[in-house]
Design an enzyme around this catalytic site. Structure first.
Site, PDB file in Angstrom:
ATOM      1  N   HIS A 120      96.615 -53.319  43.133  1.00  0.00           N
ATOM      2  CA  HIS A 120      97.818 -54.117  42.885  1.00  0.00           C
ATOM      3  C   HIS A 120      99.024 -53.486  43.557  1.00  0.00           C
ATOM      4  O   HIS A 120      99.827 -54.165  44.179  1.00  0.00           O
ATOM      5  CB  HIS A 120      98.083 -54.200  41.385  1.00  0.00           C
ATOM      6  CG  HIS A 120      97.355 -55.335  40.729  1.00  0.00           C
ATOM      7  ND1 HIS A 120      97.491 -55.649  39.413  1.00  0.00           N
ATOM      8  CD2 HIS A 120      96.477 -56.223  41.218  1.00  0.00           C
ATOM      9  CE1 HIS A 120      96.737 -56.671  39.112  1.00  0.00           C
ATOM     10  NE2 HIS A 120      96.101 -57.034  40.206  1.00  0.00           N
ATOM     11  N   GLU A 164     100.384 -64.996  42.059  1.00  0.00           N
ATOM     12  CA  GLU A 164     100.037 -63.605  41.723  1.00  0.00           C
ATOM     13  C   GLU A 164      99.390 -62.884  42.900  1.00  0.00           C
ATOM     14  O   GLU A 164      98.364 -63.336  43.418  1.00  0.00           O
ATOM     15  CB  GLU A 164      99.083 -63.602  40.513  1.00  0.00           C
ATOM     16  CG  GLU A 164      98.703 -62.197  40.071  1.00  0.00           C
ATOM     17  CD  GLU A 164      97.869 -62.189  38.783  1.00  0.00           C
ATOM     18  OE1 GLU A 164      97.998 -63.123  37.968  1.00  0.00           O
ATOM     19  OE2 GLU A 164      97.077 -61.242  38.613  1.00  0.00           O
ATOM     20  N   LYS A 177      91.064 -64.509  31.340  1.00  0.00           N
ATOM     21  CA  LYS A 177      92.254 -64.686  32.181  1.00  0.00           C
ATOM     22  C   LYS A 177      91.896 -64.377  33.635  1.00  0.00           C
ATOM     23  O   LYS A 177      92.324 -65.060  34.559  1.00  0.00           O
ATOM     24  CB  LYS A 177      93.380 -63.774  31.676  1.00  0.00           C
ATOM     25  CG  LYS A 177      94.763 -64.095  32.238  1.00  0.00           C
ATOM     26  CD  LYS A 177      95.033 -63.522  33.599  1.00  0.00           C
ATOM     27  CE  LYS A 177      96.459 -63.823  34.058  1.00  0.00           C
ATOM     28  NZ  LYS A 177      96.741 -63.299  35.392  1.00  0.00           N
ATOM     29  N   ASP A 217      94.663 -81.293  37.000  1.00  0.00           N
ATOM     30  CA  ASP A 217      95.348 -81.029  35.736  1.00  0.00           C
ATOM     31  C   ASP A 217      94.789 -79.715  35.185  1.00  0.00           C
ATOM     32  O   ASP A 217      93.841 -79.692  34.397  1.00  0.00           O
ATOM     33  CB  ASP A 217      95.096 -82.191  34.762  1.00  0.00           C
ATOM     34  CG  ASP A 217      95.834 -82.013  33.442  1.00  0.00           C
ATOM     35  OD1 ASP A 217      96.323 -80.895  33.175  1.00  0.00           O
ATOM     36  OD2 ASP A 217      95.908 -82.985  32.682  1.00  0.00           O
TER      37      ASP A 217
HETATM   38  C1  MEV Z   1      95.060 -59.834  35.936  1.00  0.00           C
HETATM   39  O1  MEV Z   1      95.655 -61.014  36.436  1.00  0.00           O
HETATM   40  C2  MEV Z   1      93.640 -60.123  35.493  1.00  0.00           C
HETATM   41  C3  MEV Z   1      92.875 -58.939  34.878  1.00  0.00           C
HETATM   42  O2  MEV Z   1      93.594 -58.430  33.765  1.00  0.00           O
HETATM   43  C4  MEV Z   1      91.529 -59.471  34.434  1.00  0.00           C
HETATM   44  C5  MEV Z   1      90.675 -58.474  33.660  1.00  0.00           C
HETATM   45  O3  MEV Z   1      91.221 -57.583  33.010  1.00  0.00           O
HETATM   46  O4  MEV Z   1      89.445 -58.669  33.673  1.00  0.00           O
HETATM   47  C6  MEV Z   1      92.733 -57.828  35.860  1.00  0.00           C
END
Ligand code: MEV
Length: 425
Positions: free
Chosen positions: A377, A80, A264, A280
């Protein structure tokens, strides 16, 4: 060793490798471990079944990290865009203190299920009375682990169901095993298998599953960092950004839909380090989310609080990692990653992976809470598209800038812009 490598992202790959060798003190020959084909098909064939090739990911270094008073080059393998940049930027903001960690003893839980127990109270009492002797049986099976200061250290009994029921009375024995520098899955599974029949006899039931639990809630790591307002944003905007990040944290604390995305963002950093170091990562993912939901509500693993003139973040999560065994036997890139990061024991690896997670969380919240994450991004994406269209050197930035400016970040457009800039530079 300093992890501050200013302008690292602007260098070409050869120059980055040179700087990396300089910073790490490793010989040039070691970088062969991350060259194409370093993991041979023959070795891969010995790792898993039905192999038909190998699969590569970008391998990068996140810079600027200082963890427990020591700088670290943080290896990351991830597909990513922006994870490495985000981690490096956030790590810079936490300096000079950096990240401070506390790592719990590397104790894993093995589960031995017993079903069809007519009297679960008597069964659990009998097991508790036999605990010392069961632990003794387990210890003799892992003498080398005991020599290294680890081994089975505790036994707990939990009643899961009373008869009648499809499985009769159900008990589970938790075997606590200090795995030292191993992740410990094989060790723990072997011990559970070896003890299961005796455990079932003592409880007067039938042996069921015998396998480690990925909810390694005893093997946690806590990482903290603070960011002064001035480091958070320039031009006196620090306090506003601090409020916005604390508010974003509260949002995640109140709402599982947001908490999942917040977590995430943490796993972006954690997993990138785990993949690079041959861990792992599915086990860590499973444990992280189970831990996040342990109160019955799914919660953020990291929270951010405002103090007088700074922001303070804290991440607590289970992190079962190892610096011996597993893929490290066979994967040359994973071994190099540990060397580059100066990792010689599992505890340090846990501190580094968790710090990377707190860093990517901070970077995401800061971007979301301020200018919106999409811009950053898009800039990185535009650079990728420019490179794919054949741009090199300074043309990468120029093509990317044009693509971003017109909002048309597409390969065809990139080729057009590149051709024009080459014709009339
Ligand atoms: C994207 O890989 C991760 C985000 O969505 C995390 C977040 O929203 O805190 C930017």
């Amino acid at each position: 060793m300093s992890s501050r490598l200013p302008g690292f992202y602007r260098l070409g790959i050869a120059e980055r490798r040179r700087r990396l060798l300089e910073a790490s003190g490793l010989p040039e020959s070691r970088l062969a471990a991350i060259d194409p084909g370093a993991l041979s098909v023959e070795v891969a064939d010995g790792m898993i079944e039905n192999v038909v090739g190998t699969y590569a990911l970008p391998f990068a270094i996140a810079v600027n990290f200082t963890i427990d008073g020591k700088d670290a080059l943080v290896p990351m393998a991830v597909e990513e865009p922006s994870v490495v940049a985000a981690a490096s930027n956030a790590a810079r903001m936490t300096r000079p203190l950096g990240f401070l960690s506390e790592v719990a003893a590397p104790v894993m839980i093995g589960q031995i299920q017993v079903t069809h127990v007519d009297d679960v109270d008597a069964g659990s009492t009998a097991l508790r009375e036999a605990a010392a002797s069961l632990l003794e049986d387990a210890r003799v099976l892992v003498p080398r682990l005991a020599e290294r200061g680890g081994g089975p250290i505790g036994l707990e009994v939990r009643i899961l169901a009373r008869p009648p029921g499809p499985d009769g009375g159900m008990l589970v024995v938790h075997l606590h095993v200090d795995c030292r520098d191993a992740m410990g899955a094989n060790l723990v599974n072997t011990l559970c298998e070896a003890l299961a029949d005796r455990v079932a006899r003592i409880a007067r039931g039938r042996p069921g599953l015998r396998i480690l639990s990925n909810l390694t809630d005893g093997r946690t790591v806590t990482v903290r960092c603070r960011i002064e307002d001035a480091a958070l944003a320039g031009e006196g905007l620090g306090p506003d950004v601090r409020h916005a990040i604390a508010s974003a944290s509260r949002f995640a604390e109140l709402d599982p839909y947001r908490a999942a995305t917040h977590n995430k963002g943490i796993m972006n950093g954690v997993d990138a380090v785990l993949v690079a170091t041959g861990q792992d990562w599915r086990a860590v993912e499973a444990g992280a989310h189970a831990y996040a939901a342990r109160t019955g509500a799914y919660r953020p693993l990291a929270v951010w609080r405002e103090r007088e003139t700074y922001l303070e973040g804290e991440l607590v999560m289970p992190l079962a990692v190892g610096t011996v065994g597993g893929a490290l036997h066979s994967h040359p890139g994973a071994r190099l990653a540990l060397e580059l990061a100066g990792i010689d024991h599992a505890e340090r690896l846990a501190s580094i992976a968790a710090s990377a997670g707190l860093a990517t969380n901070l970077a995401a919240l800061r971007a979301l809470a301020t200018e919106g994450i999409q811009r950053g991004h898009m800039e990185l994406h535009a650079r990728g598209v420019a490179r794919a269209a054949g741009a090199t050197g300074e043309l990468v930035d120029r093509v990317a800038a044009e693509l971003s400016a017109c909002g048309d970040v597409k390969p065809d457009r990139a080729r057009e812009v590149l051709a024009r800039l080459k014709e009339s530079p």
